[in-house]
Design a protein around this motif. Structure first.
Motif, PDB file in Angstrom:
ATOM      1  N   ALA A  55       0.839  -1.202   0.000  1.00  0.00           N
ATOM      2  CA  ALA A  55       0.000   0.000   0.000  1.00  0.00           C
ATOM      3  C   ALA A  55       0.872   1.249   0.000  1.00  0.00           C
ATOM      4  N   PHE A  56       1.901   1.247   0.830  1.00  0.00           N
ATOM      5  CA  PHE A  56       2.798   2.404   0.848  1.00  0.00           C
ATOM      6  C   PHE A  56       3.496   2.564  -0.499  1.00  0.00           C
ATOM      7  N   LYS A  57       4.045   1.481  -1.002  1.00  0.00           N
ATOM      8  CA  LYS A  57       4.794   1.538  -2.263  1.00  0.00           C
ATOM      9  C   LYS A  57       3.914   2.039  -3.405  1.00  0.00           C
ATOM     10  N   SER A  58       2.702   1.520  -3.519  1.00  0.00           N
ATOM     11  CA  SER A  58       1.829   1.920  -4.624  1.00  0.00           C
ATOM     12  C   SER A  58       1.271   3.330  -4.424  1.00  0.00           C
ATOM     13  N   ALA A  59       0.968   3.719  -3.185  1.00  0.00           N
ATOM     14  CA  ALA A  59       0.515   5.090  -2.916  1.00  0.00           C
ATOM     15  C   ALA A  59       1.626   6.078  -3.244  1.00  0.00           C
ATOM     16  N   HIS A  60       2.841   5.723  -2.872  1.00  0.00           N
ATOM     17  CA  HIS A  60       4.003   6.572  -3.129  1.00  0.00           C
ATOM     18  C   HIS A  60       4.226   6.715  -4.639  1.00  0.00           C
ATOM     19  N   LYS A  61       4.112   5.618  -5.348  1.00  0.00           N
ATOM     20  CA  LYS A  61       4.272   5.648  -6.805  1.00  0.00           C
ATOM     21  C   LYS A  61       3.161   6.478  -7.448  1.00  0.00           C
ATOM     22  N   PHE A  62       1.927   6.270  -7.010  1.00  0.00           N
ATOM     23  CA  PHE A  62       0.788   7.015  -7.560  1.00  0.00           C
ATOM     24  C   PHE A  62       0.970   8.515  -7.336  1.00  0.00           C
ATOM     25  N   LYS A  63       1.370   8.874  -6.128  1.00  0.00           N
ATOM     26  CA  LYS A  63       1.632  10.284  -5.808  1.00  0.00           C
ATOM     27  C   LYS A  63       2.648  10.871  -6.784  1.00  0.00           C
ATOM     28  N   GLY A  64       3.720  10.155  -7.009  1.00  0.00           N
ATOM     29  CA  GLY A  64       4.763  10.628  -7.909  1.00  0.00           C
ATOM     30  C   GLY A  64       4.287  10.766  -9.337  1.00  0.00           C
ATOM     31  N   VAL A  65       3.522   9.801  -9.801  1.00  0.00           N
ATOM     32  CA  VAL A  65       2.981   9.865 -11.169  1.00  0.00           C
ATOM     33  C   VAL A  65       2.093  11.098 -11.303  1.00  0.00           C
ATOM     34  N   CYS A  66       1.231  11.310 -10.324  1.00  0.00           N
ATOM     35  CA  CYS A  66       0.350  12.486 -10.351  1.00  0.00           C
ATOM     36  C   CYS A  66       1.156  13.772 -10.423  1.00  0.00           C
ATOM     37  N   TRP A  67       2.114  13.911  -9.537  1.00  0.00           N
ATOM     38  CA  TRP A  67       2.914  15.138  -9.508  1.00  0.00           C
ATOM     39  C   TRP A  67       3.725  15.307 -10.792  1.00  0.00           C
ATOM     40  N   ASN A  68       4.229  14.215 -11.334  1.00  0.00           N
ATOM     41  CA  ASN A  68       5.031  14.306 -12.554  1.00  0.00           C
ATOM     42  C   ASN A  68       4.246  14.815 -13.753  1.00  0.00           C
ATOM     43  N   VAL A  69       2.950  14.502 -13.818  1.00  0.00           N
ATOM     44  CA  VAL A  69       2.150  14.949 -14.967  1.00  0.00           C
ATOM     45  C   VAL A  69       1.330  16.200 -14.653  1.00  0.00           C
ATOM     46  N   GLY A  70       1.561  16.800 -13.495  1.00  0.00           N
ATOM     47  CA  GLY A  70       0.901  18.059 -13.164  1.00  0.00           C
ATOM     48  C   GLY A  70      -0.447  17.924 -12.492  1.00  0.00           C
ATOM     49  N   LEU A  71      -0.787  16.730 -12.031  1.00  0.00           N
ATOM     50  CA  LEU A  71      -2.052  16.532 -11.321  1.00  0.00           C
ATOM     51  C   LEU A  71      -1.791  16.668  -9.818  1.00  0.00           C
ATOM     52  N   ASP A  72      -1.406  17.874  -9.445  1.00  0.00           N
ATOM     53  CA  ASP A  72      -0.958  18.130  -8.081  1.00  0.00           C
ATOM     54  C   ASP A  72      -2.055  17.948  -7.042  1.00  0.00           C
ATOM     55  N   THR A  73      -3.279  18.302  -7.362  1.00  0.00           N
ATOM     56  CA  THR A  73      -4.349  18.160  -6.360  1.00  0.00           C
ATOM     57  C   THR A  73      -4.565  16.687  -6.021  1.00  0.00           C
ATOM     58  N   LEU A  74      -4.515  15.834  -7.004  1.00  0.00           N
ATOM     59  CA  LEU A  74      -4.649  14.394  -6.782  1.00  0.00           C
ATOM     60  C   LEU A  74      -3.400  13.858  -6.068  1.00  0.00           C
ATOM     61  N   GLY A  75      -2.249  14.309  -6.495  1.00  0.00           N
ATOM     62  CA  GLY A  75      -0.996  13.896  -5.859  1.00  0.00           C
ATOM     63  C   GLY A  75      -0.924  14.307  -4.403  1.00  0.00           C
ATOM     64  N   ASP A  76      -1.443  15.481  -4.086  1.00  0.00           N
ATOM     65  CA  ASP A  76      -1.435  15.952  -2.697  1.00  0.00           C
ATOM     66  C   ASP A  76      -2.299  15.060  -1.802  1.00  0.00           C
ATOM     67  N   LYS A  77      -3.445  14.625  -2.317  1.00  0.00           N
ATOM     68  CA  LYS A  77      -4.302  13.716  -1.531  1.00  0.00           C
ATOM     69  C   LYS A  77      -3.602  12.378  -1.331  1.00  0.00           C
ATOM     70  N   ALA A  78      -2.966  11.896  -2.374  1.00  0.00           N
ATOM     71  CA  ALA A  78      -2.226  10.634  -2.263  1.00  0.00           C
ATOM     72  C   ALA A  78      -1.062  10.780  -1.288  1.00  0.00           C
ATOM     73  N   ALA A  79      -0.439  11.946  -1.266  1.00  0.00           N
ATOM     74  CA  ALA A  79       0.704  12.188  -0.377  1.00  0.00           C
ATOM     75  C   ALA A  79       0.300  12.091   1.094  1.00  0.00           C
ATOM     76  N   GLU A  80      -0.872  12.584   1.415  1.00  0.00           N
ATOM     77  CA  GLU A  80      -1.333  12.510   2.800  1.00  0.00           C
ATOM     78  C   GLU A  80      -1.531  11.049   3.217  1.00  0.00           C
ATOM     79  N   ILE A  81      -2.131  10.252   2.347  1.00  0.00           N
ATOM     80  CA  ILE A  81      -2.304   8.828   2.644  1.00  0.00           C
ATOM     81  C   ILE A  81      -0.941   8.145   2.717  1.00  0.00           C
ATOM     82  N   ASP A  82      -0.081   8.483   1.799  1.00  0.00           N
ATOM     83  CA  ASP A  82       1.277   7.949   1.741  1.00  0.00           C
ATOM     84  C   ASP A  82       1.989   8.129   3.079  1.00  0.00           C
ATOM     85  N   GLU A  83       1.847   9.291   3.684  1.00  0.00           N
ATOM     86  CA  GLU A  83       2.519   9.553   4.963  1.00  0.00           C
ATOM     87  C   GLU A  83       1.972   8.667   6.082  1.00  0.00           C
ATOM     88  N   TYR A  84       0.672   8.389   6.063  1.00  0.00           N
ATOM     89  CA  TYR A  84       0.116   7.493   7.080  1.00  0.00           C
ATOM     90  C   TYR A  84       0.644   6.070   6.914  1.00  0.00           C
TER      91      TYR A  84
END
Length: 127
Positions: A55-84
């Motif tokens: 879960a951590f690995k895939s959330a972290h990857k998803f966050k990065g993919v979002c941020w890399n393509v400019g989907l920062d709002t989605l990446g930010d939500k994933a980042a919060e889950i990633d930290e938990y």
């Protein structure tokens, strides 16, 4: 819909993203590839199976993919889950037992999933 309209609808920064890619067509190319990235479905599956490490690995990857393509709002939500889900936690508020980490992630996931589905739907409407 135009790429600019897509970024406006999803609450992301069109100018910053196009600047990062140096070209609107290149930005569009990567945005169009976003729905095919497996990290979101891997994240969802890992939560269903209570696999904290995946879960951590895939959330972290998803966050990065979002941020890399400019989907920062989605990446930010994933980042919060990633930290938990991160072990060990970087901050005391995230330092919880495994079952609590997963429970919190599962409670936060529906909001992320909704935004993901809205984003993917909007991507299909980009001309």
């Amino acid at each position: 819909m135009t790429l600019k309209k897509f970024f406006d609808i999803t609450g992301n920064n069109y100018n910053e993203t196009v600047s990062r890619f140096s070209d609107e067509n290149l930005a569009l190319k990567f945005i169009k590839r976003f729905p095919g990235d497996p990290s979101f479905s891997e994240f969802e599956e890992s939560l269903k199976t209570d696999d904290l490490a995946k879960a951590f690995k895939s959330a972290h990857k998803f966050k990065g993919v979002c941020w890399n393509v400019g989907l920062d709002t989605l990446g930010d939500k994933a980042a919060e889950i990633d930290e938990y889900l991160r072990v060990p936690a970087k901050e005391p508020k995230y330092d919880l037992p495994k079952n609590e980490k997963l429970d919190i992630a599962k409670k936060m996931f529906p909001d992320l999933k909704h935004d993901y589905e809205v984003t993917v739907s909007a991507i299909t409407e980009i001309e």
